[in-house]
Design a protein around this motif. Sequence first.
Motif, short mmCIF file in Angstrom:
data_model
loop_
_atom_site.label_atom_id
_atom_site.label_comp_id
_atom_site.label_asym_id
_atom_site.label_seq_id
_atom_site.Cartn_x
_atom_site.Cartn_y
_atom_site.Cartn_z
N LEU A 23 -5.02 -31.54 -53.44
CA LEU A 23 -5.82 -32.63 -52.89
C LEU A 23 -6.24 -33.61 -54.00
CD1 LEU A 23 -6.83 -33.78 -50.28
CD2 LEU A 23 -8.83 -32.29 -50.43
N ARG A 24 -6.49 -33.10 -55.19
CA ARG A 24 -6.77 -33.98 -56.32
C ARG A 24 -5.57 -34.90 -56.56
NH1 ARG A 24 -10.79 -32.16 -60.46
NH2 ARG A 24 -9.48 -33.23 -61.96
N GLY A 25 -4.38 -34.33 -56.53
CA GLY A 25 -3.16 -35.12 -56.72
C GLY A 25 -2.93 -36.12 -55.61
N ARG A 26 -3.18 -35.70 -54.39
CA ARG A 26 -2.99 -36.60 -53.24
C ARG A 26 -3.94 -37.77 -53.26
NH1 ARG A 26 -1.77 -33.78 -47.47
NH2 ARG A 26 -1.69 -35.97 -46.84
N THR A 27 -5.20 -37.50 -53.60
CA THR A 27 -6.17 -38.61 -53.63
C THR A 27 -5.85 -39.58 -54.76
OG1 THR A 27 -7.78 -37.29 -54.89
CG2 THR A 27 -8.03 -37.32 -52.48
N LYS A 28 -5.37 -39.06 -55.88
CA LYS A 28 -4.99 -39.92 -56.99
C LYS A 28 -3.74 -40.74 -56.63
CE LYS A 28 -4.05 -39.85 -61.95
NZ LYS A 28 -3.89 -38.97 -63.12
N ALA A 29 -2.75 -40.09 -56.03
CA ALA A 29 -1.53 -40.80 -55.61
C ALA A 29 -1.86 -41.88 -54.59
CB ALA A 29 -0.51 -39.81 -55.05
N PHE A 30 -2.78 -41.57 -53.68
CA PHE A 30 -3.21 -42.55 -52.68
C PHE A 30 -3.82 -43.76 -53.37
CE2 PHE A 30 -6.56 -43.95 -49.59
CZ PHE A 30 -5.71 -44.45 -48.62
N ALA A 31 -4.70 -43.52 -54.33
CA ALA A 31 -5.33 -44.61 -55.08
C ALA A 31 -4.27 -45.45 -55.80
CB ALA A 31 -6.35 -44.06 -56.07
N LEU A 32 -3.32 -44.80 -56.42
CA LEU A 32 -2.28 -45.52 -57.14
C LEU A 32 -1.43 -46.38 -56.21
CD1 LEU A 32 -1.23 -42.77 -59.70
CD2 LEU A 32 -2.35 -44.96 -60.23
N ARG A 33 -1.14 -45.87 -55.02
CA ARG A 33 -0.36 -46.64 -54.04
C ARG A 33 -1.14 -47.87 -53.58
NH1 ARG A 33 1.22 -42.21 -49.84
NH2 ARG A 33 1.92 -44.00 -48.64
N VAL A 34 -2.45 -47.73 -53.42
CA VAL A 34 -3.28 -48.88 -53.04
C VAL A 34 -3.33 -49.89 -54.19
CG1 VAL A 34 -5.63 -49.62 -52.44
CG2 VAL A 34 -4.61 -47.65 -51.29
N ILE A 35 -3.39 -49.41 -55.42
CA ILE A 35 -3.37 -50.32 -56.57
C ILE A 35 -2.09 -51.15 -56.59
CG2 ILE A 35 -3.23 -50.41 -59.11
CD1 ILE A 35 -5.15 -47.92 -59.09
N VAL A 36 -0.96 -50.50 -56.34
CA VAL A 36 0.32 -51.20 -56.29
C VAL A 36 0.32 -52.23 -55.16
CG1 VAL A 36 2.80 -50.90 -55.82
CG2 VAL A 36 1.62 -49.36 -57.41
#
Length: 116
Positions: free
Chosen positions: A7-20
Amino acid sequence: MTDAEDLRGRTKAFALRVIVMYSALSRRDPAQVLGRQVLRSATSVGANYREAQRGRSKAEFIAKIGDCLKELDETAYWLALLEEAAIVPAAKLVALRDECNQLLAIFTAISKKAKG
């Protein structure tokens, strides 16, 4: 990998996708205003989850999980506005909106379990 690490990885990946997504937005005011809002709420989910994991009490954990839910709900709102205002084509938001909804379901389950 534990569920918490996943879940830590998923929330970080989600944030990175929004940044992109934000980086690709038009520089027009409406796109930038809505984009900054979704950027703020989406990137705070992972930070709040990490704080929840370091909570000193069950009450603090539950409160931070509640913050995650609040930010995810807000993110869903801003993503819907980006789509409905025709700032971002719906097809480009499908995966982000789906992940947001999945994270909402996961954090809802965590909250219910922690309270029960």
